[in-house]
Design an enzyme around this catalytic site. Sequence first.
Site, short mmCIF file in Angstrom:
data_model
loop_
_atom_site.label_atom_id
_atom_site.label_comp_id
_atom_site.label_asym_id
_atom_site.label_seq_id
_atom_site.Cartn_x
_atom_site.Cartn_y
_atom_site.Cartn_z
N LYS A 14 -45.21 -79.90 16.67
CA LYS A 14 -43.96 -79.39 16.08
C LYS A 14 -44.17 -78.92 14.65
CE LYS A 14 -39.46 -78.71 15.95
NZ LYS A 14 -39.07 -78.57 14.56
N GLU A 20 -43.25 -70.54 12.52
CA GLU A 20 -41.91 -70.02 12.27
C GLU A 20 -41.77 -69.49 10.84
OE1 GLU A 20 -38.05 -71.80 14.24
OE2 GLU A 20 -38.46 -72.84 12.36
#
Length: 351
Positions: free
Chosen positions: A203, A210
Site C-alpha cells: 500500500k 499515486e
Amino acid sequence: MKVGLIGLGRMGEGMSRRMMKEGSEVWGYRRNYEKAQEAYENGYVDGVTTSIESLVQVVKSGDSVLLTGGKKTYVPGIFMMVVPAENVEGTLNELLPFLSDGDIVIDHGNSNFKDSRRRAERLEKLGIQYIDCGTSGGVFGLERGFCLMVGGSNTAVSVCSPIFRALAPGIGSASRTDPFSHETSAEFGWLHCGGPGAGHFVKMVHNGVEYGIMQAYAEGFNILHEANAGRAYVSEGDAEVAPMSDPENYQYDIDTAEVAELWRRGSGVGSWLLDLTADVLRGNSELVDFTGGVSDSGEGRWTVNAAVDLGVPAPVITTALYQRFDSRGLAAFGSKILNGMRYMFGGHHVR
C-alpha cells in the site's frame, strides 16, 4: 461472522455496509457516540457500543460453537481498526487488554509497514494475530469496493477471507487479463501479499505511485493552463528571464475542464484520478477555492526511503514528493538564498 469495527467515519461506514450486505454482523464503536448512534439509526451497522471494552464483550459473546459430536471450537473475535495511522497505536493499546488468545486485529489505516511488523510481533507473543490491510478506496469504496493489500499469517488471513471478499470490488470490476486462467483473489480486488507488514508495504508503494501520477496530471494541466502566455510576453527590457522562443506559438486559450472530459474518453491517460480532476475543474477551472499547498501523509516519504534502502531508483516518486514540499513554501528560504547570491555577484534584480 460477527465483527467489531472501530472507527465509524465515512470509510468505516462504507466498509460496514458492504460486509452487512454479504451477511456479516457488524458492531461499531466511535468516540463520538452521537455519530455512532446516527450510523446505527441509518442502518449502517447492526449495533454500536459506548466503549471498546463493551464492543469486545458484544463481539465475543458467542465465541464458541458446537461441532459434530458436541465438541466446542473457539471462534476468534475479529476487530477492524479504521482509524488514521497516528491513532493506531493508541487504539490498539485500548483494545489489547480485552482480547484473548486467538483473537484477530485488522489494521486498515495507512500505517508504516515497519510499525505493522513491530505490532504483529508484539501481539504474537500474546497469542493474538495482527493483519495489516492496506485499503484503497476511501469514501468511494461503498459503491466501487475497496482494493485490499493484506499482510499477515496464512491462518489469520484465511479466517478473515470472507471479510476481504465482501469489501473488495469483485471480479467484474475489471476485464480479466487472461480469461482462461484460474481466478485469483487479486482479480476480485484483494491479495494476501505476504507475512506481517507486506500489506502495508504494498500500500505504501501504491500511494507513492499515486503521488507520481497525480503530479504528472498537475504538470500537464498547468502547461495547458499557461498555453496563452505568448500573448502577454514582453520581449524587451528583461535580462532576468530567458526569452520565450516564438511567443506567437503560445497563444491558445485551452479549456482545461473540457480537456479533462475529453481525456476521460478513449484516451490512454484516462483513470479514476482523471475523473476526480474533471470533477474539480468543472465550474471552477481557475481553482480559486484552493491555495496550492499540498500535504503528504507519509507514504510518499516512506516509499522514497525504501527505494534508498533497496538501492532502487525512483526519480518520479521522489520529485513528486519534493514538489509537495515546495507547494507548502518549504523551498522559499532556499529561493531567497539564490536571490541573494545572484544579487551579490551581478546586481541582478530580486523577484
